[in-house]
Design a protein around this motif. Structure first.
Motif, mmCIF file in Angstrom:
data_model
loop_
_atom_site.group_PDB
_atom_site.id
_atom_site.type_symbol
_atom_site.label_atom_id
_atom_site.label_comp_id
_atom_site.label_asym_id
_atom_site.label_seq_id
_atom_site.Cartn_x
_atom_site.Cartn_y
_atom_site.Cartn_z
ATOM 1 N N GLY A 186 0.777 -1.209 -0.163
ATOM 2 C CA GLY A 186 -0.019 -0.103 -0.048
ATOM 3 C C GLY A 186 0.746 1.313 -0.066
ATOM 4 N N GLY A 187 2.301 1.004 0.084
ATOM 5 C CA GLY A 187 2.981 2.272 -0.120
ATOM 6 C C GLY A 187 3.541 2.688 -1.447
ATOM 7 N N GLY A 188 4.370 3.359 -1.805
ATOM 8 C CA GLY A 188 4.744 3.893 -3.203
ATOM 9 C C GLY A 188 5.738 3.026 -3.568
ATOM 10 N N LEU A 189 6.611 3.821 -4.699
ATOM 11 C CA LEU A 189 7.822 2.788 -5.059
ATOM 12 C C LEU A 189 9.158 3.374 -4.049
ATOM 13 C CD1 LEU A 189 7.235 2.973 -8.815
ATOM 14 C CD2 LEU A 189 7.147 1.052 -7.558
ATOM 15 N N GLU A 190 8.950 4.514 -3.564
ATOM 16 C CA GLU A 190 10.125 4.913 -2.809
ATOM 17 C C GLU A 190 10.165 3.960 -1.703
ATOM 18 O OE1 GLU A 190 9.581 9.028 -1.639
ATOM 19 O OE2 GLU A 190 10.082 9.857 -3.589
ATOM 20 N N GLN A 191 8.849 3.736 -0.963
ATOM 21 C CA GLN A 191 9.025 2.956 0.282
ATOM 22 C C GLN A 191 9.420 1.369 -0.126
ATOM 23 O OE1 GLN A 191 5.378 3.456 2.407
ATOM 24 N NE2 GLN A 191 5.572 1.233 3.219
ATOM 25 N N ALA A 192 9.038 0.935 -1.244
ATOM 26 C CA ALA A 192 9.464 -0.412 -1.541
ATOM 27 C C ALA A 192 10.894 -0.518 -1.887
ATOM 28 C CB ALA A 192 8.761 -0.803 -3.081
ATOM 29 N N ALA A 193 11.416 0.529 -2.287
ATOM 30 C CA ALA A 193 12.953 0.468 -2.629
ATOM 31 C C ALA A 193 13.691 0.603 -1.113
ATOM 32 C CB ALA A 193 13.421 1.839 -3.558
ATOM 33 N N HIS A 194 13.236 1.458 -0.198
ATOM 34 C CA HIS A 194 13.647 1.461 0.944
ATOM 35 C C HIS A 194 13.590 -0.001 1.580
ATOM 36 C CE1 HIS A 194 12.773 5.981 1.171
ATOM 37 N NE2 HIS A 194 14.045 5.788 0.344
ATOM 38 N N GLU A 195 12.687 -0.645 1.642
ATOM 39 C CA GLU A 195 12.457 -2.019 2.248
ATOM 40 C C GLU A 195 13.317 -2.953 1.372
ATOM 41 O OE1 GLU A 195 10.338 -1.673 5.115
ATOM 42 O OE2 GLU A 195 10.278 -4.056 4.672
ATOM 43 N N TYR A 196 13.537 -3.155 0.036
ATOM 44 C CA TYR A 196 14.251 -3.827 -0.575
ATOM 45 C C TYR A 196 15.809 -3.748 -0.086
ATOM 46 C CZ TYR A 196 17.093 -6.006 -3.983
ATOM 47 O OH TYR A 196 18.015 -6.937 -4.571
ATOM 48 N N PHE A 197 16.253 -2.451 -0.011
ATOM 49 C CA PHE A 197 17.735 -2.248 0.608
ATOM 50 C C PHE A 197 18.042 -2.669 1.925
ATOM 51 C CE2 PHE A 197 17.835 -0.175 -3.761
ATOM 52 C CZ PHE A 197 19.011 -0.605 -4.181
ATOM 53 N N LEU A 198 16.992 -2.373 2.832
ATOM 54 C CA LEU A 198 17.019 -2.774 4.131
ATOM 55 C C LEU A 198 17.140 -4.178 4.345
ATOM 56 C CD1 LEU A 198 17.260 -1.089 6.940
ATOM 57 C CD2 LEU A 198 14.668 -1.736 6.884
ATOM 58 N N ARG A 199 16.209 -4.876 3.966
ATOM 59 C CA ARG A 199 15.962 -6.401 3.877
ATOM 60 C C ARG A 199 16.935 -7.209 3.175
ATOM 61 N NH1 ARG A 199 12.616 -6.412 7.693
ATOM 62 N NH2 ARG A 199 11.074 -4.918 7.789
ATOM 63 N N SER A 200 17.155 -6.963 1.875
ATOM 64 C CA SER A 200 17.897 -7.732 0.895
ATOM 65 C C SER A 200 19.219 -7.212 1.028
ATOM 66 C CB SER A 200 17.355 -7.752 -0.283
ATOM 67 O OG SER A 200 15.877 -8.118 -0.465
ATOM 68 N N GLU A 201 19.769 -6.011 0.808
ATOM 69 C CA GLU A 201 21.054 -5.628 0.550
ATOM 70 C C GLU A 201 21.650 -5.133 1.911
ATOM 71 O OE1 GLU A 201 22.416 -5.527 -2.681
ATOM 72 O OE2 GLU A 201 20.494 -6.454 -3.599
ATOM 73 N N GLN A 202 20.891 -4.959 2.881
ATOM 74 C CA GLN A 202 21.405 -4.201 4.353
ATOM 75 C C GLN A 202 22.359 -3.224 3.940
ATOM 76 O OE1 GLN A 202 22.559 -8.057 6.136
ATOM 77 N NE2 GLN A 202 20.704 -8.529 6.738
ATOM 78 N N ILE A 203 21.884 -2.205 3.309
ATOM 79 C CA ILE A 203 22.583 -1.180 2.858
ATOM 80 C C ILE A 203 21.508 0.002 3.182
ATOM 81 C CG2 ILE A 203 23.619 0.448 1.081
ATOM 82 C CD1 ILE A 203 24.129 -1.869 -0.599
ATOM 83 N N PRO A 204 21.882 0.963 4.082
ATOM 84 C CA PRO A 204 20.859 2.172 4.429
ATOM 85 C C PRO A 204 20.860 2.939 3.094
ATOM 86 C CG PRO A 204 22.616 1.812 6.168
ATOM 87 C CD PRO A 204 23.043 0.668 5.088
ATOM 88 N N THR A 205 19.822 3.033 2.509
ATOM 89 C CA THR A 205 19.475 3.634 1.329
ATOM 90 C C THR A 205 18.030 4.576 1.438
ATOM 91 O OG1 THR A 205 20.046 1.528 0.363
ATOM 92 C CG2 THR A 205 18.688 3.262 -1.068
ATOM 93 N N ARG A 206 18.213 5.809 0.623
ATOM 94 C CA ARG A 206 17.143 6.699 0.460
ATOM 95 C C ARG A 206 17.012 7.091 -0.762
ATOM 96 N NH1 ARG A 206 15.197 5.250 4.159
ATOM 97 N NH2 ARG A 206 14.447 6.043 6.016
ATOM 98 N N VAL A 207 15.660 6.962 -1.334
ATOM 99 C CA VAL A 207 15.398 7.270 -2.571
ATOM 100 C C VAL A 207 14.387 8.303 -2.731
ATOM 101 C CG1 VAL A 207 14.171 6.306 -4.658
ATOM 102 C CG2 VAL A 207 16.090 4.834 -3.519
ATOM 103 N N ARG A 208 14.524 9.545 -3.747
ATOM 104 C CA ARG A 208 13.536 10.351 -4.019
ATOM 105 C C ARG A 208 13.232 10.137 -5.402
ATOM 106 N NH1 ARG A 208 10.627 12.515 -3.207
ATOM 107 N NH2 ARG A 208 10.586 14.872 -2.990
ATOM 108 N N LEU A 209 11.878 10.344 -5.478
ATOM 109 C CA LEU A 209 11.468 10.185 -7.060
ATOM 110 C C LEU A 209 10.436 11.511 -7.439
ATOM 111 C CD1 LEU A 209 10.482 6.474 -7.157
ATOM 112 C CD2 LEU A 209 12.638 7.311 -7.822
ATOM 113 N N ALA A 210 10.298 11.849 -8.429
ATOM 114 C CA ALA A 210 9.441 12.990 -8.865
ATOM 115 C C ALA A 210 9.061 13.073 -10.346
ATOM 116 C CB ALA A 210 10.087 14.450 -8.303
ATOM 117 N N VAL A 211 8.053 13.274 -10.587
ATOM 118 C CA VAL A 211 7.472 13.277 -12.168
ATOM 119 C C VAL A 211 6.577 14.382 -12.073
ATOM 120 C CG1 VAL A 211 6.574 12.094 -13.769
ATOM 121 C CG2 VAL A 211 7.669 10.781 -12.297
#
Ligand SMILES: [Zn+2]
Length: 350
Positions: free
Chosen positions: A155-180
């Motif tokens: 129920g979150g957007g793509l930024e949130q999914a990307a944060h989840e992915y890097f936290l769980r799978s890669e274990q790299i603290p990551t922040r993403v910002r997207l704008a269109v």
């Protein structure tokens, strides 16, 4: 004076922003790495080739920025595919990044549900996607194994999914910002609309073992019952994360603000190093030859079902190119080809 920094030129950030580029950077004092993606014609070409409702186009634009950001950071010779599958009004997004910098994308959605979401003022990325998953696949050809990473869409957007992915799978603290956004330009024949998109990725990749340790080992000499040590977030990452949080959508897409100026605006205090920018193009991989091969591989029955007004018409879902064939152009491999195949088999068994 043999410090490696000695030969690195120091200069002002470039004032001229270039669209369709990826700018990698490093903030060495804080062990941060990242990239800024700025898309103009590339995202506009893709989004205008489809006639999607604006919120669907915007969501696909975000997926394009994310895919370009992630795909360009992989040292691969092949294809990086980002695909969502979910139960919301937009049931699928697919973005292909083909190294070194080509991208294509499409969406599948339920038009009635999208219209209802727009009417209810609920056409946010999270609501449009709903629940499901986002898959990232690396495909480097038939000789290599495919890598796939998965993350839940909740129920979150793509930024949130990307944060989840890097936290769980890669274990790299990551922040993403997207704008269109759509830019309106005044012209002789009235205003014209152009899609623009941008994004920034920031990751904390500490070099020192001290900073990268996940947690302290249990102190052996501590009395029983001592609370285990909780590692607070590294100060450098807290600073980087806070700076990224200040980035406004307009800064990511503003043609008057170059990627270098944005990078400098964020990180001039600790100091920032930029690397050579890479370019991005909207480019599909479909061709008449590919479509013909695909049609020939179908059973005759399926091809017969595709004939309308005496012709078979195939439209590419990614770029909307249309290919028209006479039914007899795409019949199963012809007699000559079958003979060739038989001959090859003969020689192989000989
Ligand atoms: Zn195509």
């Amino acid at each position: 004076m043999n410090s490696p920094e000695f030969a690195i030129p120091v200069r002002e950030p470039d004032q001229v922003g270039l669209d369709d580029t990826i700018l990698p950077f490093a903030v060495e004092a804080l062990d941060l790495r990242g990239r800024i993606v700025r898309l103009g014609a590339a995202v506009n070409t893709i989004l205008t080739s489809h006639d999607y409702p604006a919120p669907v186009a915007k969501l696909l634009g975000e997926a394009i920025v994310l895919t370009v950001m992630l795909g360009s950071s992989l040292k691969i010779d092949g294809r990086f595919i980002l695909q969502t599958q979910s139960d919301g009004p937009v049931r699928m997004l697919v973005v292909d990044f083909i190294s070194p910098g080509n991208v294509r994308a499409c969406a599948r959605f339920d038009a009635d549900r999208v219209a209802a979401a727009i009417a209810a003022n609920e056409a946010t990325p999270g609501k449009l996607l709903g629940h499901g998953h986002l898959a990232m696949t690396i495909d480097q050809g038939p000789e290599t194994s495919r890598y796939q990473g998965l993350v839940a869409l909740d129920g979150g957007g793509l930024e949130q999914a990307a944060h989840e992915y890097f936290l769980r799978s890669e274990q790299i603290p990551t922040r993403v910002r997207l704008a269109v956004a759509e830019e309106f330009r005044a012209g002789e024949n009235g205003a014209t609309r152009h899609w623009r998109a941008g994004g920034i990725l920031l990751q904390f990749l500490p070099k020192s073992a001290e900073r990268s340790r996940p947690a302290d080992l249990d102190p052996g000499d501590a009395p029983p019952g001592t609370a285990s040590h909780v590692v607070p977030e590294d100060e450098a990452w807290v600073e980087g994360r806070s700076l990224i949080a200040t980035v406004e959508d307009i800064e990511l897409i503003d043609p008057a603000l170059s990627s270098e100026q944005l990078a400098y605006r964020l990180f001039h205090e600790p100091g920032i190093r930029v690397f050579r920018a890479m370019s991005v193009n909207a480019q599909c991989t479909c061709s008449r030859g590919n479509v013909e091969t695909m049609l020939r591989s179908f059973p005759q029955e399926d091809r017969d079902d595709m004939v309308e007004d005496g012709r078979i018409t195939v439209t590419c879902e990614f770029c909307s190119s249309t290919y028209v064939f006479a039914p007899d152009e795409v019949t199963a491999p012809d007699a000559a080809a079958t003979q060739d195949a038989a001959a090859t088999q003969d020689s192989a068994s000989a």
